[in-house]
Design an enzyme around this catalytic site. Structure first.
Site, short mmCIF file in Angstrom:
data_model
loop_
_atom_site.label_atom_id
_atom_site.label_comp_id
_atom_site.label_asym_id
_atom_site.label_seq_id
_atom_site.Cartn_x
_atom_site.Cartn_y
_atom_site.Cartn_z
N ARG A 85 -4.88 29.33 9.22
CA ARG A 85 -4.05 30.33 8.55
C ARG A 85 -2.74 29.72 8.09
NH1 ARG A 85 -2.70 35.98 8.89
NH2 ARG A 85 -1.18 36.23 7.22
N ARG A 94 -5.95 35.00 3.06
CA ARG A 94 -5.90 34.35 4.36
C ARG A 94 -7.29 34.06 4.92
NH1 ARG A 94 -3.10 39.23 5.94
NH2 ARG A 94 -1.59 38.46 4.48
N ASP A 97 -6.88 36.98 9.54
CA ASP A 97 -5.75 37.85 9.87
C ASP A 97 -6.15 38.70 11.06
OD1 ASP A 97 -3.23 39.08 9.47
OD2 ASP A 97 -4.19 40.75 8.44
N ASP A 99 -4.68 41.69 13.50
CA ASP A 99 -3.62 42.67 13.71
C ASP A 99 -3.90 43.45 14.98
OD1 ASP A 99 -2.18 42.03 11.44
OD2 ASP A 99 -3.20 43.50 10.18
P1 AMP Z 1 0.70 38.99 8.89
O1 AMP Z 1 1.31 37.90 8.09
O2 AMP Z 1 0.20 40.15 8.11
O3 AMP Z 1 -0.33 38.48 9.89
O4 AMP Z 1 1.88 39.59 9.77
C1 AMP Z 1 2.25 38.91 10.90
C2 AMP Z 1 3.64 39.35 11.29
O5 AMP Z 1 3.62 40.73 11.63
C3 AMP Z 1 4.09 38.56 12.50
O6 AMP Z 1 5.40 38.15 12.27
C4 AMP Z 1 4.04 39.57 13.62
O7 AMP Z 1 5.05 39.32 14.56
C5 AMP Z 1 4.24 40.88 12.90
N1 AMP Z 1 3.62 42.03 13.56
C6 AMP Z 1 4.28 43.16 13.91
N2 AMP Z 1 3.47 44.03 14.49
C7 AMP Z 1 2.24 43.47 14.50
C8 AMP Z 1 0.96 43.90 14.98
N3 AMP Z 1 0.80 45.11 15.56
N4 AMP Z 1 -0.10 43.07 14.84
C9 AMP Z 1 0.05 41.85 14.23
N5 AMP Z 1 1.23 41.39 13.76
C10 AMP Z 1 2.32 42.19 13.90
#
Ligand code: AMP
Length: 155
Positions: A85, A94, A97, A99
């Site tokens: 990633r 990506r 990912d 979440d």
């Molecule tokens: P992404 O680039 O979409 O994977 O977002 C990642 C960013 O979102 C990271 O900086 C994480 O710290 C933040 N983040 C906040 N809440 C969450 C969550 N519930 N799950 C995953 N990432 C989170």
């Protein structure tokens, strides 16, 4: 030792071999310390939302974990990184990912982690697989609201 917490993780990928990346990640999540995958949804295909590139492959996993929420997120990010990633820009395509959607009944609003995930209620690619494995967590009206977003069952 603390009791395990039931948590839900959304998986998505749209580069490389996305179905393989999602399947590999399910295995890796089950290999995290103090964590097991209780069940996971089917794989779905969705058009990118707020993103670009090829269609996504998505799934949701229910896990039981003794990791605290921040450590769980850190471990999930290590799996993302190991999958290659990169974050060249916000919402870029990506390879993987992950979440964290829900962590028990916790409500967390820190700079690093928000739970429940703030955008989970808007996205068919999260709500449909989540409803498949945990129908009680998704009100029918919420599913109806996202039914226009193209999502197909992959396998
Ligand atoms: P992404 O680039 O979409 O994977 O977002 C990642 C960013 O979102 C990271 O900086 C994480 O710290 C933040 N983040 C906040 N809440 C969450 C969550 N519930 N799950 C995953 N990432 C989170």
């Amino acid at each position: 030792m603390r009791d395990p917490v039931t948590a839900y993780v959304a998986l998505g990928a749209n580069l490389g071999k996305p179905a393989q990346a999602v399947c590999d990640a399910l295995v890796q999540i089950g290999e995290l310390p103090e964590t097991k995958v209780v069940r996971h949804s089917s794989l779905y295909r969705s058009a990118p939302v707020d993103s670009s590139g090829p269609d996504y492959v998505n799934a949701v996993a229910e896990i039981a974990t003794r990791l605290d929420a921040v450590e769980l997120l850190r471990q999930l990010q290590l799996i993302e990184t190991a999958a290659g990633r990169e974050r060249p820009y916000r919402n870029a395509p990506r390879t993987l990912d992950l979440d964290l959607l829900l962590y028990g009944g916790a409500r967390i609003d820190s700079a690093r982690l928000q739970v429940p995930h703030p955008r989970m209620g808007e996205r068919a690619f999260v709500l449909v697989p989540l409803a498949e494995i945990a129908p009680g967590l998704v009100p029918p009206g919420q599913l109806d609201a996202v039914s226009g977003q193209g999502l197909t069952l992959l396998k």
